[in-house]
Scaffold this active site. Structure first.
Site, PDB file in Angstrom:
ATOM      1  CE1 TYR A 146      -4.363  -0.153  -0.310  1.00  0.00           C
ATOM      2  CE2 TYR A 146      -4.174  -1.910   1.305  1.00  0.00           C
ATOM      3  CZ  TYR A 146      -4.916  -1.226   0.351  1.00  0.00           C
ATOM      4  OH  TYR A 146      -6.195  -1.616   0.060  1.00  0.00           O
ATOM      5  CD  GLU A 189      -3.463   4.042   1.057  1.00  0.00           C
ATOM      6  OE1 GLU A 189      -2.326   3.537   1.267  1.00  0.00           O
ATOM      7  OE2 GLU A 189      -4.536   3.470   1.326  1.00  0.00           O
ATOM      8  CG  ASP A 201      -9.941   9.499 -23.497  1.00  0.00           C
ATOM      9  OD1 ASP A 201      -8.914   8.796 -23.673  1.00  0.00           O
ATOM     10  OD2 ASP A 201     -11.006   9.035 -23.068  1.00  0.00           O
ATOM     11  CB  THR A 224      -5.995   3.177 -21.355  1.00  0.00           C
ATOM     12  OG1 THR A 224      -5.973   3.215 -22.775  1.00  0.00           O
ATOM     13  CG2 THR A 224      -7.403   3.397 -20.842  1.00  0.00           C
ATOM     14  CE  LYS A 228      -8.534   1.458 -25.035  1.00  0.00           C
ATOM     15  NZ  LYS A 228      -8.685   2.259 -23.811  1.00  0.00           N
ATOM     16  NE  ARG A 287      -7.244  -3.645 -19.658  1.00  0.00           N
ATOM     17  CZ  ARG A 287      -8.174  -4.287 -20.361  1.00  0.00           C
ATOM     18  NH1 ARG A 287      -7.868  -5.334 -21.082  1.00  0.00           N
ATOM     19  NH2 ARG A 287      -9.430  -3.869 -20.362  1.00  0.00           N
TER      20      ARG A 287
END
Ligand code: DSN
Length: 432
Positions: free
Chosen positions: A54, A56, A200, A226, A229, A235
């Protein structure tokens, strides 16, 4: 160690499903334009122990201890992305494209503000203000459309709509648009009406990084993408923006944060908790791959292949929306062939060719069984296929779509597809 056993020993059902997918990917033609194959190195980073941590916060300012290695990985991802896109500020934490878009909007808009994007049915994305998406519910969405004749962007009409509606954000960048985008023109329209310009670039990010499509920088205020692609990474999502206090003064005179800070705060703690550090490691590895000279060749070949496939399909009488392609994707209107998008997708699936049914601009048919199909070349280009294979693929597609109800014919084509793919093996290492 008790937990360190192989998947094949601990969970045969999932193991078998993954092996099935390996075989499917290896033996079939992957033409969904938003899909690609990542390298073994990216896969290793994604499957690493960084999954366990983790983190954060941001490098150097975390809320949990033990961050000496996560800080290295996240900083590498940020610095490599900056270099790749010539971006001033980068946030690599968004879990994927949709959360990246939402975070970008919420950084600069309040609920009830106005968002302008291309309608989903015309090639936009759900998160560009479609009514069923939260982006169409939280914000007042104004949707622009393509020119009904040319099925391309009509910058005069977009300008007129922007002048009338005065949105806070204007989004360019699409999921089913085969032509080049003039980001400079979009940025000028946004500036003239006092809006943030946002691109985008999820679909074309790899083409931009590889120099095969004009860059949204230095024109756009905010760029989302993203990473899986054409960029060929894990991903995930990413937001890039100008690091510019003048934007802050113009639009947020009541805020003590500049645009880059607003974006970061919107991602964490605004929308997300702990970043997925294994995925961020995968992003760092992919961006380094994308910075290599071979990636430029890859991006150029993706476009060459798309053009060759488009030409070959048109020779078989397929009607391409806008009459061709400038990028990695092709949108076909099947109306003249007397079949629907759903029928075509199903028949091609049986022939080992994977693509997706898609609406075409001004489609009279419903989205679940639209008039078109969408296909592209990023994945098959990663395999090493070139223009001559595109001709073969067009002939397989034509034969399959002339025989949508003839299962034995479709099976024959599937064997031909398998033979072609066996010349471009994907996963030899996994099989060994
Ligand atoms: N699902 C992606 C695509 O296929 O274009 C968009 O998010």
């Amino acid at each position: 160690m008790v937990i360190w056993k192989s998947l094949s020993e601990t969970d045969i059902e999932v193991f078998n499903a993954i092996n099935g997918e390996i075989k499917r990917e290896d033996e079939g033609l992957e033409l969904i334009p938003s899909e690609n194959y990542v390298s073994k190195a990216v896969m290793q980073a994604m499957g690493s122990v960084l999954n366990n941590k983790y983190s954060e916060g941001y490098p150097g300012k975390r809320y949990y201890g033990g961050q000496e290695f996560t800080d290295i990985v996240e900083t590498l991802a940020i610095e490599r992305a900056k270099k790749l896109f010539n971006a001033e500020h980068v946030n690599v934490q968004p879990y994927s494209g949709s959360p990246a878009n939402l975070a970008a909007y919420l950084a600069v808009m309040k609920p009830g503000d106005k968002l302008m994007g291309l309608a989903l049915s015309q090639g936009g994305h759900l998160t560009h203000g479609h009514k069923v998406s939260q982006t169409g519910k939280l914000f007042k969405a104004v949707q622009y459309e393509l020119d009904p004749e040319t099925k391309t962007l009509d910058y005069d009409a977009i300008r007129k709509l922007a002048e009338k509606e005065k949105p806070q954000v204007i989004v360019s960048g699409y999921t089913a648009y085969p032509r080049e985008i003039d980001f400079k023109e979009f940025a000028e329209i946004a500036k003239d009406v006092g809006a943030y310009s946002m691109a985008d670039i999820a679909h074309i990010a790899g083409l931009i990084a590889g120099g095969a499509h004009p860059s949204p920088f230095p024109h756009m205020d905010i760029v989302t993408t993203t990473t899986h692609k054409t960029l060929r990474g894990p991903r995930g999502g990413m937001i890039m923006c100008k690091d510019d206090d003048r934007l802050h003064e113009k639009y947020h005179s009541d805020s003590k944060y500049n645009l880059a800070q607003l974006i970061d705060r919107s991602v964490f703690p605004g929308l997300q908790g702990g970043p997925h550090m294994n995925i961020i490691a995968g992003k760092a590895v992919a961006f380094e791959e994308d910075l290599q000279p071979e990636f430029k060749e890859y991006a150029a070949q993706v476009v060459k292949n798309a053009k060759a496939l488009a030409d070959a399909l048109m020779e078989y009488g397929f009607e391409l929306v806008s009459g061709g392609t400038d990028n990695h994707l092709i949108l076909i209107d099947l109306t003249n062939k007397g079949i629907t998008g759903m029928q075509a997708e199903k028949a091609l699936d049986k022939a080992g060719i994977t693509l997706n049914k898609n609406t075409v601009p001004f489609d009279p048919r419903p989205p679940f069984d639209p008039s078109g199909i969408r296909l592209g070349t990023p994945a098959i280009t990663t395999r090493g296929m070139k223009e001559s294979e595109m001709k073969e693929i067009a002939s397989f597609m034509n034969e399959a779509l002339e025989n949508i109800n003839n299962d034995s014919k479709l099976k024959e084509i599937k064997q031909k597809v398998k033979d072609l793919c066996s010349n471009y093996p994907l996963y030899e290492l996994y099989k060994a």
